[in-house]
Design an enzyme around this catalytic site. Structure first.
Site, short mmCIF file in Angstrom:
data_model
loop_
_atom_site.label_atom_id
_atom_site.label_comp_id
_atom_site.label_asym_id
_atom_site.label_seq_id
_atom_site.Cartn_x
_atom_site.Cartn_y
_atom_site.Cartn_z
N SER A 38 1.14 -1.39 -0.24
CA SER A 38 0.41 0.34 -0.39
C SER A 38 1.16 1.18 0.27
O SER A 38 0.86 2.05 -0.90
CB SER A 38 -0.65 0.12 1.15
OG SER A 38 -0.09 -0.04 2.45
N ARG A 44 14.72 -2.35 6.93
CA ARG A 44 14.98 -2.75 7.95
C ARG A 44 16.07 -3.33 7.42
O ARG A 44 16.07 -3.86 5.97
CB ARG A 44 14.43 -4.03 8.36
CG ARG A 44 13.90 -5.02 7.45
CD ARG A 44 12.55 -5.45 9.21
NE ARG A 44 11.51 -5.01 8.28
CZ ARG A 44 9.86 -5.57 8.82
NH1 ARG A 44 10.00 -5.79 9.89
NH2 ARG A 44 8.68 -4.26 8.61
N LYS A 66 15.48 0.65 15.53
CA LYS A 66 15.34 -0.32 16.97
C LYS A 66 16.95 0.35 17.37
O LYS A 66 16.70 0.36 18.93
CB LYS A 66 15.62 -1.34 17.11
CG LYS A 66 13.82 -1.68 16.18
CD LYS A 66 13.72 -2.89 16.79
CE LYS A 66 12.11 -3.39 16.38
NZ LYS A 66 11.30 -4.80 16.95
N ASN A 96 3.73 2.54 6.90
CA ASN A 96 2.28 2.19 6.97
C ASN A 96 2.36 0.77 8.31
O ASN A 96 2.18 -0.46 7.33
CB ASN A 96 2.04 1.88 5.45
CG ASN A 96 3.11 -0.09 5.32
OD1 ASN A 96 4.07 -0.14 5.52
ND2 ASN A 96 2.42 -0.53 4.27
N PHE A 97 3.27 0.96 9.13
CA PHE A 97 3.14 -0.30 9.55
C PHE A 97 2.12 0.29 11.08
O PHE A 97 1.24 0.64 10.21
CB PHE A 97 4.24 0.56 11.61
CG PHE A 97 5.84 0.71 10.44
CD1 PHE A 97 5.84 -0.34 9.78
CD2 PHE A 97 6.46 1.54 11.20
CE1 PHE A 97 7.56 0.37 9.01
CE2 PHE A 97 7.68 2.10 10.29
CZ PHE A 97 8.18 1.03 9.62
N ASP A 157 -5.32 -2.15 -0.37
CA ASP A 157 -4.18 -1.93 -0.58
C ASP A 157 -3.99 -0.46 -2.14
O ASP A 157 -3.19 -0.19 -1.47
CB ASP A 157 -2.94 -2.56 -0.98
CG ASP A 157 -2.73 -3.44 0.08
OD1 ASP A 157 -1.67 -3.35 0.67
OD2 ASP A 157 -3.36 -4.21 0.14
C1 LIG Z 1 1.15 -5.32 7.38
C2 LIG Z 1 1.42 -5.32 8.54
C3 LIG Z 1 -0.09 -6.74 9.10
C4 LIG Z 1 2.22 -6.01 9.10
O1 LIG Z 1 2.37 -6.25 10.67
P1 LIG Z 1 3.60 -6.46 10.89
O2 LIG Z 1 4.23 -7.87 10.56
O3 LIG Z 1 3.15 -6.74 12.88
O4 LIG Z 1 4.96 -5.29 11.19
P2 LIG Z 1 4.33 -3.70 11.58
O5 LIG Z 1 4.79 -2.60 10.39
O6 LIG Z 1 3.33 -3.86 12.43
O7 LIG Z 1 5.59 -3.66 12.05
C5 LIG Z 1 7.00 -3.58 11.79
C6 LIG Z 1 7.90 -3.62 12.36
O8 LIG Z 1 9.92 -3.91 11.99
C7 LIG Z 1 10.17 -3.24 12.65
N1 LIG Z 1 11.40 -2.20 11.90
C8 LIG Z 1 10.33 -1.61 10.52
N2 LIG Z 1 11.82 -1.14 10.26
C9 LIG Z 1 12.97 -0.39 10.73
C10 LIG Z 1 13.56 -0.87 10.30
N3 LIG Z 1 13.93 0.22 9.39
N4 LIG Z 1 14.36 -1.29 11.47
C11 LIG Z 1 14.00 -2.20 12.33
N5 LIG Z 1 12.78 -2.19 12.81
C12 LIG Z 1 11.79 -2.20 12.04
C13 LIG Z 1 8.97 -2.37 13.62
O9 LIG Z 1 9.58 -1.13 14.58
C14 LIG Z 1 8.01 -3.33 14.23
O10 LIG Z 1 8.72 -3.92 14.70
P3 LIG Z 1 7.58 -4.46 16.44
O11 LIG Z 1 7.10 -3.11 16.79
O12 LIG Z 1 8.62 -4.65 17.28
O13 LIG Z 1 7.08 -5.65 16.11
C15 LIG Z 1 1.11 -4.63 9.00
O14 LIG Z 1 1.87 -2.99 9.23
C16 LIG Z 1 0.18 -3.30 9.07
O15 LIG Z 1 -1.35 -3.40 9.16
N6 LIG Z 1 0.01 -1.88 8.18
C17 LIG Z 1 -0.80 -1.53 7.64
C18 LIG Z 1 -1.59 -1.37 6.44
C19 LIG Z 1 -1.14 -1.99 6.09
O16 LIG Z 1 -0.20 -1.31 4.70
N7 LIG Z 1 -0.86 -3.39 5.45
C20 LIG Z 1 0.11 -3.43 4.01
C21 LIG Z 1 -0.33 -4.81 3.49
S1 LIG Z 1 0.00 -5.03 2.06
C22 LIG Z 1 -0.15 -6.51 1.69
O17 LIG Z 1 0.53 -7.53 1.33
C23 LIG Z 1 -1.75 -7.31 1.45
O18 LIG Z 1 -2.65 -6.52 1.64
O19 LIG Z 1 -1.77 -8.27 0.87
#
Ligand SMILES: CC(C)(COP(=O)(O)OP(=O)(O)OC[C@H]1O[C@@H](n2cnc3c(N)ncnc32)[C@H](O)[C@@H]1OP(=O)(O)O)[C@@H](O)C(=O)NCCC(=O)NCCSC(=O)C(=O)O
Length: 375
Positions: free
Chosen positions: A17, A37, A75, A96-97, A169
């Site tokens: 997205s 990351r 981090k 988009n986290f 997305d």
């Molecule tokens: C897609 C997700 C469900 C994925 O969830 P998660 O795997 O739990 O990822 P999150 O985004 O929540 O968090 C990412 C984790 O990576 C870490 N993170 C991110 N970037 C970095 C860097 N550069 N360095 C270190 N760590 C990092 C961040 O701190 C989080 O750590 P922790 O906090 O330690 O976990 C979510 O991001 C989400 O709901 N996004 C909003 C909607 C969206 O745009 N979705 C796209 C879907 S696309 C798709 O594939 C589809 O729809 O099909």
């Protein structure tokens, strides 16, 4: 000169997205710096395994072309200083986290605004900033399912059917682009940035607005899918896809009586009252369905097109790519690195003053531009 030349976008987004939004900004001339990351965006390895360019998925390449790339562990608190320097020089930052994640990394809107009051902060969540769905994984199939979209597709007796592409997305990405462009215009007047929030769910709800308006103002009646060749639960016959002796034919709106005459189907000519085309939708579609099987799609198209009936051949991609119509649109572009072709993809669909926007840089390797931006 491209319209967004001189605009710098820091793109912290991943998957589809957010990157689809920054892709469009890059197409239009913005400098997009993708921040990954250390292991890279998960989209690098997503997708069926045979769809790859080098080590990365075609999906990753398609959606991250024309961007620079840095890789940094957010981090590690000491790295925040490096990001701060970049934010100070940037115009837009995109995330988009899940809700709360950017804040945990020290990259909240308030912080970025403190660093750079002109920053335009764009974020995509799954399901809004509050409510019981807030922390669910923001994923396209889930949003399509919750939003009612899957319930509109397929025939009445079929299971709810998702659209075979990432609708939520892509629309969330395009809504974010709209918000960012509006904020860039607004900033010319105020000299201040704003925070733009969009999400998968509101985006997929928004694109149903005309049908929701029918639902909300017409006794809250959930639309009933057609049993026969459903294509739009609110539109009467002939609207749908029909199997023929060879190939499928799409029929949109039109007079059932005229169709009956042109197709040589007497049974249709009695439906003279247009309200019946909706109330007797399934009955009429069933007659058409039987009749159209007697000849090929090409046969019917020749007759219908000559009479300006809204119809088309249903094509798969092999057929589509072989057509003169597709070639005339000049949609396919070859992306090169150092003059050598790396992959083919489609171009930005916006034409401005006759200028089409192609791009000539493949997606970055992990950390490809670290030296340029992080030292
Ligand atoms: C897609 C997700 C469900 C994925 O969830 P998660 O795997 O739990 O990822 P999150 O985004 O929540 O968090 C990412 C984790 O990576 C870490 N993170 C991110 N970037 C970095 C860097 N550069 N360095 C270190 N760590 C990092 C961040 O701190 C989080 O750590 P922790 O906090 O330690 O976990 C979510 O991001 C989400 O709901 N996004 C909003 C909607 C969206 O745009 N979705 C796209 C879907 S696309 C798709 O594939 C589809 O729809 O099909």
């Amino acid at each position: 000169m491209k319209p967004l030349e001189g605009i710098t976008v820091l793109d912290f987004s991943q998957f589809l997205s957010g990157p689809s939004a920054t892709l469009r900004l890059a197409d239009l001339g913005a400098d997009v710096i993708k921040v990954e990351r250390p292991g890279g965006d998960i989209a690098r390895t997503m997708y069926v395994s045979d769809c790859k360019i080098g080590n990365d998925s075609t999906l990753f390449h398609a959606i991250n072309r024309n961007k620079a790339g840095i890789s940094i562990d957010l981090k590690q608190p000491e790295n925040l200083e490096k990001i701060k320097k970049l934010v100070k020089k940037a115009d837009v930052a995109v995330f988009n986290f899940r809700p709360g994640v950017a804040e945990k990394l020290g990259l909240s809107y308030e912080t970025l605004k403190e660093w750079n009051p002109r920053i335009i902060y764009g974020r995509i969540y799954g399901y809004g900033e509050k409510g019981p769905w807030r922390d669910m994984p923001g994923q396209d199939l889930l949003a399509q399912s919750l939003s009612g979209v899957t319930w509109l597709n397929g025939n009445a007796e079929d299971a709810p059917t998702p659209l075979g592409l990432s609708l939520a997305d892509m629309f969330a990405g395009q809504h974010l682009v709209q918000g960012i462009l509006a904020a860039l215009v607004n900033r010319e007047m105020t000299d201040e940035g704003v925070c733009i929030s969009v999400d998968l769910m509101e985006s997929i709800l928004d694109i149903q607005f005309e049908m929701f308006t029918a639902y909300l103002n017409n006794g809250h009646k959930t639309p009933q899918r057609s049993r026969v060749n459903n294509a739009n639960a609110y539109i009467g016959a002939p609207y749908g896809i029909y199997e023929t002796k060879e190939g499928y034919l799409a029929l949109a709106m039109g007079s059932i009586v005229v169709l009956g005459q042109l197709l040589g189907c007497k049974a249709l000519e009695s439906y003279e009252d247009p309200t019946e085309w909706a109330t007797k939708r399934d009955e009429i579609k069933a007659i058409l369905k039987d009749h159209l099987k007697s000849e090929t799609a090409d046969h019917w198209l020749e007759i219908l097109e000559a009479n300006d009936i809204w119809c088309a051949k249903v094509m798969n991609w092999d057929e589509l790519f072989a057509t003169e119509g597709f070639r005339a649109l000049d949609m396919v572009q070859t992306i090169k690195r150092d003059g050598k072709p790396v992959f083919e993809t489609t171009r930005c669909p916006i034409t401005i003053d006759g200028k089409r926007y192609f791009c000539d840089k493949p997606a970055p390797e992990i950390g490809e531009d670290n030296d340029k931006y992080l030292n």
